[in-house]
Structures are given as structure tokens and as C-alpha cells.
Scaffold this motif. Structure first.
Motif, PDB file in Angstrom:
ATOM      1  N   THR A 189      45.183  31.414  37.495  1.00 34.11           N
ATOM      2  CA  THR A 189      44.301  30.287  37.740  1.00 34.11           C
ATOM      3  C   THR A 189      43.060  30.747  38.494  1.00 34.11           C
ATOM      4  OG1 THR A 189      46.191  28.770  37.819  1.00 34.11           O
ATOM      5  CG2 THR A 189      44.116  27.994  38.759  1.00 34.11           C
ATOM      6  N   HIS A 190      43.305  31.560  39.500  1.00 29.37           N
ATOM      7  CA  HIS A 190      42.216  32.097  40.296  1.00 29.37           C
ATOM      8  C   HIS A 190      42.332  33.620  40.324  1.00 29.37           C
ATOM      9  CE1 HIS A 190      42.973  28.019  41.915  1.00 29.37           C
ATOM     10  NE2 HIS A 190      41.658  27.949  41.893  1.00 29.37           N
ATOM     11  N   PHE A 191      41.382  34.301  39.738  1.00 29.66           N
ATOM     12  CA  PHE A 191      41.440  35.758  39.649  1.00 29.66           C
ATOM     13  C   PHE A 191      41.597  36.417  41.005  1.00 29.66           C
ATOM     14  CE2 PHE A 191      40.893  36.330  35.277  1.00 29.66           C
ATOM     15  CZ  PHE A 191      39.847  35.581  34.790  1.00 29.66           C
ATOM     16  N   ASN A 192      40.995  35.821  42.036  1.00 31.53           N
ATOM     17  CA  ASN A 192      40.919  36.499  43.324  1.00 31.53           C
ATOM     18  C   ASN A 192      42.098  36.222  44.245  1.00 31.53           C
ATOM     19  OD1 ASN A 192      40.227  33.834  43.701  1.00 31.53           O
ATOM     20  ND2 ASN A 192      38.651  34.253  45.216  1.00 31.53           N
ATOM     21  N   ARG A 193      43.085  35.497  43.780  1.00 34.60           N
ATOM     22  CA  ARG A 193      44.235  35.171  44.629  1.00 34.60           C
ATOM     23  C   ARG A 193      45.363  36.161  44.379  1.00 34.60           C
ATOM     24  NH1 ARG A 193      45.628  28.927  45.317  1.00 34.60           N
ATOM     25  NH2 ARG A 193      47.451  30.032  46.139  1.00 34.60           N
ATOM     26  N   LYS A 194      45.638  36.982  45.370  1.00 31.52           N
ATOM     27  CA  LYS A 194      46.637  38.034  45.175  1.00 31.52           C
ATOM     28  C   LYS A 194      48.035  37.465  44.976  1.00 31.52           C
ATOM     29  CE  LYS A 194      46.634  39.057  50.162  1.00 31.52           C
ATOM     30  NZ  LYS A 194      45.460  38.256  50.509  1.00 31.52           N
ATOM     31  N   ASP A 195      48.297  36.258  45.466  1.00 31.82           N
ATOM     32  CA  ASP A 195      49.632  35.692  45.294  1.00 31.82           C
ATOM     33  C   ASP A 195      49.891  35.242  43.861  1.00 31.82           C
ATOM     34  OD1 ASP A 195      49.080  32.383  46.822  1.00 31.82           O
ATOM     35  OD2 ASP A 195      47.929  33.531  45.357  1.00 31.82           O
ATOM     36  N   GLU A 196      48.887  35.269  43.012  1.00 33.91           N
ATOM     37  CA  GLU A 196      49.087  34.890  41.613  1.00 33.91           C
ATOM     38  C   GLU A 196      49.474  36.075  40.737  1.00 33.91           C
ATOM     39  OE1 GLU A 196      46.545  32.182  39.660  1.00 33.91           O
ATOM     40  OE2 GLU A 196      45.898  31.175  41.489  1.00 33.91           O
ATOM     41  N   TYR A 197      49.485  37.274  41.305  1.00 35.28           N
ATOM     42  CA  TYR A 197      49.819  38.462  40.532  1.00 35.28           C
ATOM     43  C   TYR A 197      51.275  38.834  40.781  1.00 35.28           C
ATOM     44  CZ  TYR A 197      44.892  38.766  39.536  1.00 35.28           C
ATOM     45  OH  TYR A 197      43.625  38.480  39.096  1.00 35.28           O
ATOM     46  N   ASP A 198      51.984  39.132  39.710  1.00 36.32           N
ATOM     47  CA  ASP A 198      53.421  39.370  39.789  1.00 36.32           C
ATOM     48  C   ASP A 198      53.789  40.835  39.953  1.00 36.32           C
ATOM     49  OD1 ASP A 198      53.448  36.958  37.230  1.00 36.32           O
ATOM     50  OD2 ASP A 198      54.089  36.598  39.296  1.00 36.32           O
ATOM     51  N   PHE A 199      52.959  41.728  39.456  1.00 37.14           N
ATOM     52  CA  PHE A 199      53.299  43.155  39.447  1.00 37.14           C
ATOM     53  C   PHE A 199      52.169  43.943  40.083  1.00 37.14           C
ATOM     54  CE2 PHE A 199      56.922  42.320  36.932  1.00 37.14           C
ATOM     55  CZ  PHE A 199      56.566  41.347  36.013  1.00 37.14           C
ATOM     56  N   TRP A 200      52.557  44.920  40.875  1.00 39.53           N
ATOM     57  CA  TRP A 200      51.604  45.735  41.620  1.00 39.53           C
ATOM     58  C   TRP A 200      51.965  47.212  41.487  1.00 39.53           C
ATOM     59  CZ3 TRP A 200      47.504  43.790  44.538  1.00 39.53           C
ATOM     60  CH2 TRP A 200      47.459  42.400  44.666  1.00 39.53           C
ATOM     61  N   GLY A 201      50.908  48.037  41.487  1.00 38.17           N
ATOM     62  CA  GLY A 201      51.120  49.464  41.569  1.00 38.17           C
ATOM     63  C   GLY A 201      51.222  49.910  43.018  1.00 38.17           C
ATOM     64  N   GLN A 202      51.396  51.214  43.192  1.00 41.29           N
ATOM     65  CA  GLN A 202      51.554  51.783  44.538  1.00 41.29           C
ATOM     66  C   GLN A 202      50.219  52.079  45.202  1.00 41.29           C
ATOM     67  OE1 GLN A 202      54.576  52.136  46.225  1.00 41.29           O
ATOM     68  NE2 GLN A 202      55.094  50.778  44.530  1.00 41.29           N
ATOM     69  N   GLY A 203      49.156  52.092  44.442  1.00 47.86           N
ATOM     70  CA  GLY A 203      47.838  52.306  45.008  1.00 47.86           C
ATOM     71  C   GLY A 203      47.356  53.740  44.913  1.00 47.86           C
ATOM     72  N   THR A 204      46.041  53.889  44.976  1.00 46.73           N
ATOM     73  CA  THR A 204      45.418  55.204  45.005  1.00 46.73           C
ATOM     74  C   THR A 204      44.336  55.179  46.079  1.00 46.73           C
ATOM     75  OG1 THR A 204      44.344  56.923  43.654  1.00 46.73           O
ATOM     76  CG2 THR A 204      43.733  54.656  43.175  1.00 46.73           C
ATOM     77  N   GLN A 205      44.287  56.238  46.887  1.00 44.34           N
ATOM     78  CA  GLN A 205      43.376  56.269  48.037  1.00 44.34           C
ATOM     79  C   GLN A 205      41.985  56.696  47.607  1.00 44.34           C
ATOM     80  OE1 GLN A 205      44.021  55.743  51.600  1.00 44.34           O
ATOM     81  NE2 GLN A 205      41.778  55.781  51.561  1.00 44.34           N
ATOM     82  N   VAL A 206      41.005  55.954  48.064  1.00 55.14           N
ATOM     83  CA  VAL A 206      39.594  56.302  47.876  1.00 55.14           C
ATOM     84  C   VAL A 206      38.975  56.465  49.262  1.00 55.14           C
ATOM     85  CG1 VAL A 206      37.349  55.487  47.086  1.00 55.14           C
ATOM     86  CG2 VAL A 206      39.379  55.144  45.655  1.00 55.14           C
ATOM     87  N   THR A 207      38.361  57.604  49.478  1.00 55.83           N
ATOM     88  CA  THR A 207      37.683  57.871  50.749  1.00 55.83           C
ATOM     89  C   THR A 207      36.256  58.286  50.455  1.00 55.83           C
ATOM     90  OG1 THR A 207      39.762  58.609  51.741  1.00 55.83           O
ATOM     91  CG2 THR A 207      37.720  59.178  52.887  1.00 55.83           C
ATOM     92  N   VAL A 208      35.304  57.582  51.060  1.00 54.64           N
ATOM     93  CA  VAL A 208      33.891  57.857  50.846  1.00 54.64           C
ATOM     94  C   VAL A 208      33.285  58.296  52.174  1.00 54.64           C
ATOM     95  CG1 VAL A 208      31.702  56.977  49.988  1.00 54.64           C
ATOM     96  CG2 VAL A 208      33.851  56.078  49.065  1.00 54.64           C
ATOM     97  N   SER A 209      32.738  59.490  52.193  1.00 50.86           N
ATOM     98  CA  SER A 209      32.174  60.027  53.423  1.00 50.86           C
ATOM     99  C   SER A 209      30.653  60.091  53.321  1.00 50.86           C
ATOM    100  CB  SER A 209      32.748  61.411  53.704  1.00 50.86           C
ATOM    101  OG  SER A 209      32.483  62.274  52.616  1.00 50.86           O
ATOM    102  N   LEU A 210      30.026  60.125  54.485  1.00 48.23           N
ATOM    103  CA  LEU A 210      28.557  60.200  54.521  1.00 48.23           C
ATOM    104  C   LEU A 210      28.085  61.595  54.160  1.00 48.23           C
ATOM    105  CD1 LEU A 210      27.869  58.100  57.730  1.00 48.23           C
ATOM    106  CD2 LEU A 210      27.195  57.521  55.377  1.00 48.23           C
TER     107      LEU A 210
END
Length: 124
Positions: free
Chosen positions: A103-124
Motif C-alpha cells: 500500500t505504501h512503498f516506504n513502510r517497512k512493516d509492509e514487507y514480508d521478506f528481508w535480506g541480511q544486508g550489504t555494507q556501504v561506506t563512503v569516505s571523504l
């Protein structure tokens, strides 16, 4: 059930680009709306972008419009997040998430399945 695995994160200097991938296994991937969220240390998980089942529509958080592009390839069971002109404040763990009904793309509670994540680090 659908299993999601993110990849493509890493450490880059500000101004550079990264392309994240989210590969799914399990159910028919084209049945799912897929989104990217991110979470920085000490902060809430925040919405980045979403894409509908057959790429008819995409949606972005206001703060990411213009620098981030979401796309998908249902033949490869994959969704991508192209991130350009990266800034240090983009540093976070990036997660992909999937759901059949939204219903709302930006609501995380509407998503049923999640991955483990990938780290992004941006340095100056």
C-alpha cells in the motif's frame, strides 16, 4: 517463502558510484514488489526506493531522487540499486525487501521478506 541476498557493497570515496544487487530464490520473483532500505548506526531503517513487479513503476524517497536508480531483471531474479555521486551520509547497511502486496512503498512493516544486508561506506 523467498530468500534475498544482497551484494555489491563496499568502501568508496565520495563522488563515486556503487551498484548493489539483490538476488532472490524461492518463489516466483516477478510476483513481488521489491524495495531497498538502509540503516546507519544509531538510526532508524529508512526507505530508499521500490520497484513494482514488472518495472512499470518505481518510487524513491525524496532525498534519493536523482542519484539513485532502482531496476530489476526478473529473468535473473534480481533487483539492482545504482548509486551515483555517493556522499558520506549514504554510509549504511543496505537491505532489500520483498512483498506481494503493498500500500505504501516506504513502510517497512509492509514487507514480508528481508535480506541480511550489504555494507556501504563512503569516505571523504
Amino acid at each position: 517463502q523467498v530468500q534475498l541476498v544482497e551484494s555489491g557493497g563496499g568502501e568508496v570515496q565520495a563522488g563515486n558510484s556503487l551498484r548493489l544487487s539483490c538476488v532472490a530464490s524461492g518463489r516466483t520473483f516477478s510476483d513481488y514488489v521489491v524495495a531497498w532500505f538502509r540503516q546507519a548506526p544509531g538510526k532508524e531503517r529508512e526507505y530508499v526506493a521500490a520497484i513494482t513487479r514488472t518495472s512499470v513503476a518505481t518510487n524513491y524517497a525524496d532525498s534519493h531522487t536523482g542519484r539513485f536508480t532502482i531496476s530489476r531483471d526478473n529473468f535473473k531474479n534480481a533487483v539492482f540499486l545504482q548509486m551515483d555521486t555517493l556522499k558520506p551520509e549514504d554510509s549504511a547497511i543496505y537491505y532489500c525487501a520483498a512483498t506481494k502486496a503493498i500500500t505504501h512503498f516506504n513502510r517497512k512493516d509492509e514487507y514480508d521478506f528481508w535480506g541480511q544486508g550489504t555494507q556501504v561506506t563512503v569516505s571523504l
